[in-house]
Design an enzyme around this catalytic site. Structure first.
Site, PDB file in Angstrom:
ATOM      1  N   ASP A  10       0.894  -1.220  -0.084  1.00  0.00           N
ATOM      2  CA  ASP A  10      -0.038   0.091   0.052  1.00  0.00           C
ATOM      3  C   ASP A  10       1.043   1.115  -0.064  1.00  0.00           C
ATOM      4  OD1 ASP A  10      -2.577   1.578   0.576  1.00  0.00           O
ATOM      5  OD2 ASP A  10      -1.588   1.642   2.736  1.00  0.00           O
ATOM      6  N   LEU A  11       0.459   2.189  -0.272  1.00  0.00           N
ATOM      7  CA  LEU A  11       1.413   3.562  -0.470  1.00  0.00           C
ATOM      8  C   LEU A  11       1.200   4.412   0.740  1.00  0.00           C
ATOM      9  CD1 LEU A  11       3.444   5.008  -2.107  1.00  0.00           C
ATOM     10  CD2 LEU A  11       1.455   6.611  -2.942  1.00  0.00           C
ATOM     11  N   ASP A  12      -0.035   4.966   0.847  1.00  0.00           N
ATOM     12  CA  ASP A  12      -0.398   6.136   2.231  1.00  0.00           C
ATOM     13  C   ASP A  12      -0.503   5.227   3.330  1.00  0.00           C
ATOM     14  OD1 ASP A  12      -0.891   8.141   0.267  1.00  0.00           O
ATOM     15  OD2 ASP A  12      -2.923   7.264  -0.292  1.00  0.00           O
ATOM     16  N   THR A  18       1.378   9.778   4.100  1.00  0.00           N
ATOM     17  CA  THR A  18       0.290  10.879   3.349  1.00  0.00           C
ATOM     18  C   THR A  18      -0.880  10.565   3.984  1.00  0.00           C
ATOM     19  OG1 THR A  18       0.199   9.039   1.760  1.00  0.00           O
ATOM     20  CG2 THR A  18       1.142  11.446   1.187  1.00  0.00           C
ATOM     21  N   LYS A  46      -9.104   5.125   5.803  1.00  0.00           N
ATOM     22  CA  LYS A  46      -7.828   4.669   5.306  1.00  0.00           C
ATOM     23  C   LYS A  46      -8.047   3.644   4.380  1.00  0.00           C
ATOM     24  CE  LYS A  46      -4.760   6.033   8.879  1.00  0.00           C
ATOM     25  NZ  LYS A  46      -4.147   5.615  10.086  1.00  0.00           N
ATOM     26  N   GLY A  47      -7.519   3.765   3.000  1.00  0.00           N
ATOM     27  CA  GLY A  47      -7.657   2.868   2.145  1.00  0.00           C
ATOM     28  C   GLY A  47      -8.824   2.933   1.330  1.00  0.00           C
ATOM     29  N   ILE A  48      -9.732   3.785   1.777  1.00  0.00           N
ATOM     30  CA  ILE A  48     -10.967   3.819   0.959  1.00  0.00           C
ATOM     31  C   ILE A  48     -10.852   4.928  -0.071  1.00  0.00           C
ATOM     32  CG2 ILE A  48     -13.400   4.542   1.511  1.00  0.00           C
ATOM     33  CD1 ILE A  48     -12.679   1.752   2.568  1.00  0.00           C
ATOM     34  N   ARG A  50     -11.557   7.968  -2.812  1.00  0.00           N
ATOM     35  CA  ARG A  50     -11.942   9.688  -2.617  1.00  0.00           C
ATOM     36  C   ARG A  50     -13.638   9.583  -2.344  1.00  0.00           C
ATOM     37  NH1 ARG A  50      -9.384  13.168  -6.836  1.00  0.00           N
ATOM     38  NH2 ARG A  50      -7.622  12.049  -6.499  1.00  0.00           N
ATOM     39  N   SER A 116      -2.387   0.834  -4.304  1.00  0.00           N
ATOM     40  CA  SER A 116      -2.926   2.107  -3.497  1.00  0.00           C
ATOM     41  C   SER A 116      -4.043   2.304  -4.306  1.00  0.00           C
ATOM     42  CB  SER A 116      -1.884   3.005  -3.497  1.00  0.00           C
ATOM     43  OG  SER A 116      -2.299   4.092  -3.170  1.00  0.00           O
ATOM     44  N   ALA A 117      -5.122   2.888  -3.291  1.00  0.00           N
ATOM     45  CA  ALA A 117      -6.335   3.171  -3.766  1.00  0.00           C
ATOM     46  C   ALA A 117      -6.294   4.625  -4.470  1.00  0.00           C
ATOM     47  CB  ALA A 117      -7.336   3.267  -2.761  1.00  0.00           C
ATOM     48  N   SER A 118      -5.001   5.373  -4.128  1.00  0.00           N
ATOM     49  CA  SER A 118      -4.848   6.656  -4.461  1.00  0.00           C
ATOM     50  C   SER A 118      -4.489   6.844  -6.097  1.00  0.00           C
ATOM     51  CB  SER A 118      -3.788   7.151  -3.631  1.00  0.00           C
ATOM     52  OG  SER A 118      -3.330   8.759  -4.197  1.00  0.00           O
ATOM     53  N   ASN A 120      -3.249   9.482  -6.845  1.00  0.00           N
ATOM     54  CA  ASN A 120      -2.151  10.382  -6.806  1.00  0.00           C
ATOM     55  C   ASN A 120      -0.752   9.491  -6.564  1.00  0.00           C
ATOM     56  OD1 ASN A 120      -3.459  13.304  -6.860  1.00  0.00           O
ATOM     57  ND2 ASN A 120      -4.295  12.328  -4.927  1.00  0.00           N
ATOM     58  N   LYS A 147     -10.827  -1.345  -2.344  1.00  0.00           N
ATOM     59  CA  LYS A 147     -10.670  -2.077  -1.213  1.00  0.00           C
ATOM     60  C   LYS A 147     -11.842  -1.914  -0.324  1.00  0.00           C
ATOM     61  CE  LYS A 147      -5.711  -0.846  -1.213  1.00  0.00           C
ATOM     62  NZ  LYS A 147      -4.573  -0.083  -0.509  1.00  0.00           N
ATOM     63  N   GLU A 171       0.065  -3.309   4.740  1.00  0.00           N
ATOM     64  CA  GLU A 171      -1.138  -2.324   4.762  1.00  0.00           C
ATOM     65  C   GLU A 171      -1.202  -1.406   6.205  1.00  0.00           C
ATOM     66  OE1 GLU A 171      -3.833  -0.792   3.857  1.00  0.00           O
ATOM     67  OE2 GLU A 171      -3.731  -1.492   1.653  1.00  0.00           O
ATOM     68  N   ASP A 172      -1.771  -0.261   5.836  1.00  0.00           N
ATOM     69  CA  ASP A 172      -1.913   0.420   7.229  1.00  0.00           C
ATOM     70  C   ASP A 172      -3.403   0.427   7.543  1.00  0.00           C
ATOM     71  OD1 ASP A 172      -2.662   2.185   5.056  1.00  0.00           O
ATOM     72  OD2 ASP A 172      -2.391   3.725   6.634  1.00  0.00           O
TER      73      ASP A 172
HETATM   74  P1  B16 Z   1      -6.899   9.804  -3.512  1.00  0.00           P
HETATM   75  P2  B16 Z   1      -3.904   3.705  -0.042  1.00  0.00           P
HETATM   76  C1  B16 Z   1      -5.524   5.427  -0.045  1.00  0.00           C
HETATM   77  O1  B16 Z   1      -4.638   5.261  -0.378  1.00  0.00           O
HETATM   78  C2  B16 Z   1      -5.882   6.418   1.126  1.00  0.00           C
HETATM   79  O2  B16 Z   1      -5.506   5.677   2.322  1.00  0.00           O
HETATM   80  C3  B16 Z   1      -7.314   6.703   1.280  1.00  0.00           C
HETATM   81  O3  B16 Z   1      -7.262   7.725   2.387  1.00  0.00           O
HETATM   82  C4  B16 Z   1      -7.592   7.739   0.039  1.00  0.00           C
HETATM   83  O4  B16 Z   1      -8.854   8.308   0.205  1.00  0.00           O
HETATM   84  C5  B16 Z   1      -7.236   7.054  -1.231  1.00  0.00           C
HETATM   85  O5  B16 Z   1      -5.920   6.391  -1.288  1.00  0.00           O
HETATM   86  C6  B16 Z   1      -7.680   7.767  -2.592  1.00  0.00           C
HETATM   87  O6  B16 Z   1      -6.603   8.673  -2.575  1.00  0.00           O
HETATM   88  O7  B16 Z   1      -7.860  10.792  -2.994  1.00  0.00           O
HETATM   89  O8  B16 Z   1      -5.428  10.385  -3.636  1.00  0.00           O
HETATM   90  O9  B16 Z   1      -7.312   9.289  -4.971  1.00  0.00           O
HETATM   91  O10 B16 Z   1      -3.693   3.699   1.460  1.00  0.00           O
HETATM   92  O11 B16 Z   1      -4.586   2.563  -0.695  1.00  0.00           O
HETATM   93  O12 B16 Z   1      -2.381   3.779  -0.635  1.00  0.00           O
HETATM   94 MG    MG Z   2      -2.837   3.228   3.256  1.00  0.00          MG
END
Ligand code: B16
Ligand code: MG
Length: 227
Positions: A10-12, A18, A46-48, A50, A116-118, A120, A147, A171-172
């Site tokens: 996982d990233l964040d 982050t 977390k992990g959810i 946007r 990562s769900a992000s 970014n 996730k 994962e966190d």
């Molecule tokens: P973004 P991960 C997740 O990243 C974050 O934990 C979560 O808080 C965030 O809403 C999600 O990415 C979406 O991120 O807004 O940048 O697309 O923990 O899966 O690395």
């Molecule tokens: Mg995370």
């Protein structure tokens, strides 16, 4: 018993902190809507994704009825604020223990992916100077499920050319641990205060405690005990 050949991160909150910045960006939106959230409540974001995060915040006040345009506006504002908060991100923001873990893994020949769900994630990896450190980065926009569904972890293993049970997932978030376990992958939980139905194979309080040889050993021992 399968030999471990890959690591899925996982990233964040795992590679870089982050998670705190996501919280601060959401808190600003929630404050404006008159909804109270704190760090403990934030664990569920977390992990959810946007969009789902916004829906969870809005569900705290059922009297708030926003239309699609208003929600889109809030999503854009959250991301703009989040991007401001990560603007100064550099390699100094990689969490403790992670550079050593990645070096050890590379030297030992493990293949590595980001799940990562992000949206970014590629930008953050570039800022951290880690774009070349991973063999694959799953694009969350290409997924059908978020996730805690296992899809992102299955796709990460597939991108590495490995079976899921030949990888270890880091994962966190509770959603992430559930996704990893449902993908039939051993899971390492980092800094998660309490668990529900899905339990990790290895638990650490912070990334500084992540030692590759120790983790692989614990996973193998657990597999042996559980058959
Ligand atoms: P973004 P991960 C997740 O990243 C974050 O934990 C979560 O808080 C965030 O809403 C999600 O990415 C979406 O991120 O807004 O940048 O697309 O923990 O899966 O690395
Ligand atoms: Mg995370």
């Amino acid at each position: 018993m399968s030999e471990i050949k890959g690591l899925v991160f996982d990233l964040d909150g795992v590679i870089t902190d982050t998670a705190e910045r996501h919280y601060l960006a959401w808190k600003r939106i929630a404050d404006r809507l008159g909804i109270e959230i704190d760090r403990e409540w934030n664990e569920r974001l977390k992990g959810i994704s946007r969009t789902e995060s916004l829906e969870l915040i809005l569900a705290e006040d059922p009297t708030l009825l926003l239309d699609a345009d208003e929600k889109e506006q809030l999503l854009q504002e959250k991301n703009a604020h989040y991007l401001e908060l990560i603007a100064q991100t550099t390699a100094a923001d990689i969490l403790p223990g992670i550079p050593e873990l990645l070096d050890d893994a590379k030297r030992a020949g493990y293949r590595m992916a980001i799940a990562s769900a992000s949206k970014n994630a590629p930008l953050i990896l570039a800022r951290l100077g880690l774009s070349a450190s991973f063999d694959a980065v799953v694009d969350p926009e290409s997924l059908i499920h978020n996730k805690p569904h296992p899809e992102i972890f299955e796709r990460a293993a597939q991108a590495l050319g490995l079976e899921t049970h030949a990888c270890i997932g880091f994962e966190d978030s509770l959603a992430g641990i559930e996704g990893i376990k449902r993908a039939d992958m051993p899971a390492v939980a980092i800094g998660i205060p309490a668990f529900g139905e899905w339990l990790p194979d290895v638990e650490v309080a912070t990334t500084a405690e992540l030692k590759l040889a120790k983790i692989v050993h614990k996973v193998k021992m657990k597999e042996r005990v559980e058959g």
